[in-house]
Design an enzyme around this catalytic site. Structure first.
Site, PDB file in Angstrom:
ATOM      1  CG  HIS A  72     -30.710  -1.752  -8.104  1.00 60.43           C
ATOM      2  ND1 HIS A  72     -30.596  -3.020  -8.609  1.00 60.43           N
ATOM      3  CD2 HIS A  72     -30.915  -0.954  -9.170  1.00 60.43           C
ATOM      4  CE1 HIS A  72     -30.723  -2.987  -9.939  1.00 60.43           C
ATOM      5  NE2 HIS A  72     -30.911  -1.737 -10.290  1.00 60.43           N
ATOM      6  CE1 TYR A 201     -27.767 -12.671  -5.676  1.00 57.83           C
ATOM      7  CE2 TYR A 201     -29.286 -10.813  -5.591  1.00 57.83           C
ATOM      8  CZ  TYR A 201     -27.991 -11.306  -5.646  1.00 57.83           C
ATOM      9  OH  TYR A 201     -26.921 -10.444  -5.662  1.00 57.83           O
ATOM     10  N   PRO A 293     -19.580 -15.253  -5.972  1.00 53.48           N
ATOM     11  CG  PRO A 293     -20.090 -15.437  -8.244  1.00 53.48           C
ATOM     12  CD  PRO A 293     -19.307 -16.102  -7.155  1.00 53.48           C
ATOM     13  CE  LYS A 297     -21.844  -8.305   0.676  1.00 53.87           C
ATOM     14  NZ  LYS A 297     -22.180  -6.910   0.863  1.00 53.87           N
ATOM     15  CE1 TYR A 385     -26.994  -8.823  -2.787  1.00 57.70           C
ATOM     16  CE2 TYR A 385     -27.597  -6.513  -2.879  1.00 57.70           C
ATOM     17  CZ  TYR A 385     -27.283  -7.703  -3.515  1.00 57.70           C
ATOM     18  OH  TYR A 385     -27.248  -7.738  -4.896  1.00 57.70           O
TER      19      TYR A 385
END
Length: 391
Positions: A72, A201, A293, A297, A385
Site C-alpha cells: 500500500h 480511516y 490499534p 504500531k 505511519y
C-alpha cells in the site's frame, strides 16, 4: 538444559527474536504456554511498516509475504463527507506499508523455527524465574506433563501484558504509564472483496470507522462502539448500515457487503512499562507496551524491540561488550513513546468521545483539514505511519 537466551512467549516478538538470534549463531529456547493451533489463529495486526518487512525478509521469513502481501502506497482520510489521500512514498522518501496479517507472519516464523531453528516448545507454561539478579537465571516450566528446569544467561519476556515476564521486575523498580479510552472497537471479518484499494480511516459524528482488508477477497472492518458493548448487540445488517453511514462521502462510492464470519470487541488502551530491562530480564512487545490499534504500531514496535535486542546480543558475543544491552531500554523507549504519541493523536482525532462538546468536534475537523491542506502536516502523519527511523 542450558541456553544463552530463554524467550518466554511464542508470538511474533518471541519467534522473530529466536530467528534473528539463530541466524546470528546464538542459541535460545522459546517457551510458549499455548498450543500451536491457538498461536497461529490469534487475530491481531495486519499493517507492516517498511522496516518490519525489511527485517522479515533478512531473517528468511519474507517469501510468502512478498508473494501474498499487499503493498500500500497510501491511506485515505474521510471526514465531513470529504476524502483525502495521504501518499506515503512521496512524503517519506519512498517508504510504504504492507497488508499482511499477523497470523500469517506467525505461521511463517513457526514453520522456519520448526524446520531449522532452535527449540520451540508449545504448551510449555512458565511458572517461575529465579536468579534474575545473578548471572545464571533458572526458568521453571511444565512441558509434556512434567516439571522442567532451564538455566540461561538471559531471559526475554515476549508473553504479553498479562504474562509472567512483566511481573518479574519488582514493583519498586518499575513504573507503568496507562490510559484507557472511553470507547472500544467492534472488529469484523467479512467474506467480501474490499471496497477500496487502501485503508480508509473515517471520522464521523456517529463515531470512527476503519475499512481494511486481509486479502483481495476478505475485508477487515472496524466500528467505534461504547465500552462494554457485546458483538451480540450488533447484527450483521446493523454493522453494514453503520459502516455505510460513517464511511459516506459526497460522490460515487459503494460499500461492498457480504457474509460476516467473525466479530469481536476490542478495548482501546495505552500502556508503557519502564524500564524494559531489569537484571538479566528484558521485556519486548506487548509485555512492555500497548498502543491503541488506530496507528497500526503494535506489531511494528515489537519487531523494533527484538531487532534492537538481537543486535545487542550479537554485539555482546562479538565484542564482549554489554553497551548495547545496557542501552536497550532507553533505545527502545524513544521509539515507543513516539509511537504512543502518534497512536494517541490518531485515536483522539478520529474518534468521537461520548463526553466531547461541539467545540471539541470542531477542533478535530480543523486538525483533519490541516492534514489535508498542508504538505508539512501530511508528511508528519505519513512519516509516523510508515515508521520513523529512531534508535
Amino acid at each position: 538444559m542450558h541456553t544463552t537466551v530463554c524467550i518466554i512467549g511464542g508470538g511474533p516478538a518471541g519467534l522473530l527474536l529466536a530467528r534473528l538470534l539463530h541466524t546470528s549463531g546464538l542459541d535460545c529456547v522459546v517457551l510458549e504456554r499455548r498450543e500451536r493451533a491457538y498461536v497461529e489463529q490469534r487475530q491481531r495486526a495486519g499493517i507492516l511498516e517498511q522496516s518490519t518487512v525489511d527485517v522479515l525478509r533478512a531473517s528468511g521469513a519474507g517469501e510468502r509475504l512478498d508473494r501474498e502481501g499487499m503493498v500500500h502506497d497510501g491511506i485515505e482520510l474521510r471526514f465531513d463527507r470529504r476524502t483525502h489521500r495521504i501518499d506515503l512514498p512521496s512524503l517519506t522518501d519512498g517508504r510504504r506499508v504492507w497488508v499482511y496479517a499477523q497470523t500469517e507472519v506467525v505461521k511463517d516464523l513457526i514453520a522456519l523455527q520448526l524446520d531449522d531453528g532452535p527449540p520451540l516448545l508449545f504448551e510449555a507454561p512458565v511458572h517461575a524465574v529465579e536468579g534474575i539478579d545473578g548471572t545464571r537465571p533458572t526458568v521453571r516450566y511444565t512441558h509434556g506433563g512434567r516439571e522442567q528446569t532451564l538455566t540461561c544467561d538471559y531471559v526475554v519476556g515476549c508473553d504479553g501484558f498479562h504474562g509472567i515476564a512483566r511481573n518479574l521486575i519488582p514493583e519498586s523498580a518499575k513504573r507503568t504509564f496507562e490510559r484507557t479510552y472511553p470507547y472500544s472497537w467492534l472488529g469484523v471479518l467479512a467474506d467480501v472483496p474490499p471496497s477500496c484499494d487502501e485503508l480508509i480511516y473515517a471520522h464521523s459524528p456517529r463515531g470512527f470507522a476503519l475499512h481494511s482488508m486481509r486479502s483481495p477477497t476478505v475485508s477487515r472492518l472496524y466500528l467505534q462502539v461504547p465500552n462494554g458493548a457485546s458483538p451480540a448487540d450488533w447484527p450483521d445488517e446493523r454493522i453494514w448500515d453503520e459502516l455505510d453511514a460513517r464511511l459516506a462521502i459526497d460522490g460515487d462510492w459503494t460499500l461492498n457487503r457480504g457474509p460476516i464470519t467473525a466479530k469481536a470487541v476490542l478495548p482501546m488502551r495505552s500502556s508503557v512499562t519502564e524500564p524494559m530491562r531489569y537484571g538479566r530480564v528484558f521485556l519486548a512487545g506487548d509485555c512492555a507496551h500497548i498502543v491503541p490499534p488506530t496507528g497500526a504500531k503494535g506489531l511494528n514496535l515489537a519487531v523494533s524491540d527484538v531487532t534492537a535486542l538481537a543486535r545487542a546480543f550479537t554485539h555482546l558475543r562479538n565484542t564482549g561488550s554489554t553497551d548495547l544491552l545496557d542501552a536497550y531500554s532507553d533505545t527502545c523507549l524513544r521509539r515507543v513513546w513516539r509511537a504512543e504519541h502518534f497512536s494517541y493523536l490518531m485515536t483522539t482525532t478520529l474518534h468521537t468521545d461520548p463526553r466531547q462538546s461541539p467545540f471539541d468536534s470542531r477542533l478535530q475537523l480543523s486538525q483533519l483539514d490541516r492534514i489535508a491542506s498542508s504538505p508539512h502536516a501530511a508528511a508528519e502523519l505519513a512519516e509516523n505511519y510508515a515508521g520513523l527511523d529512531i534508535g
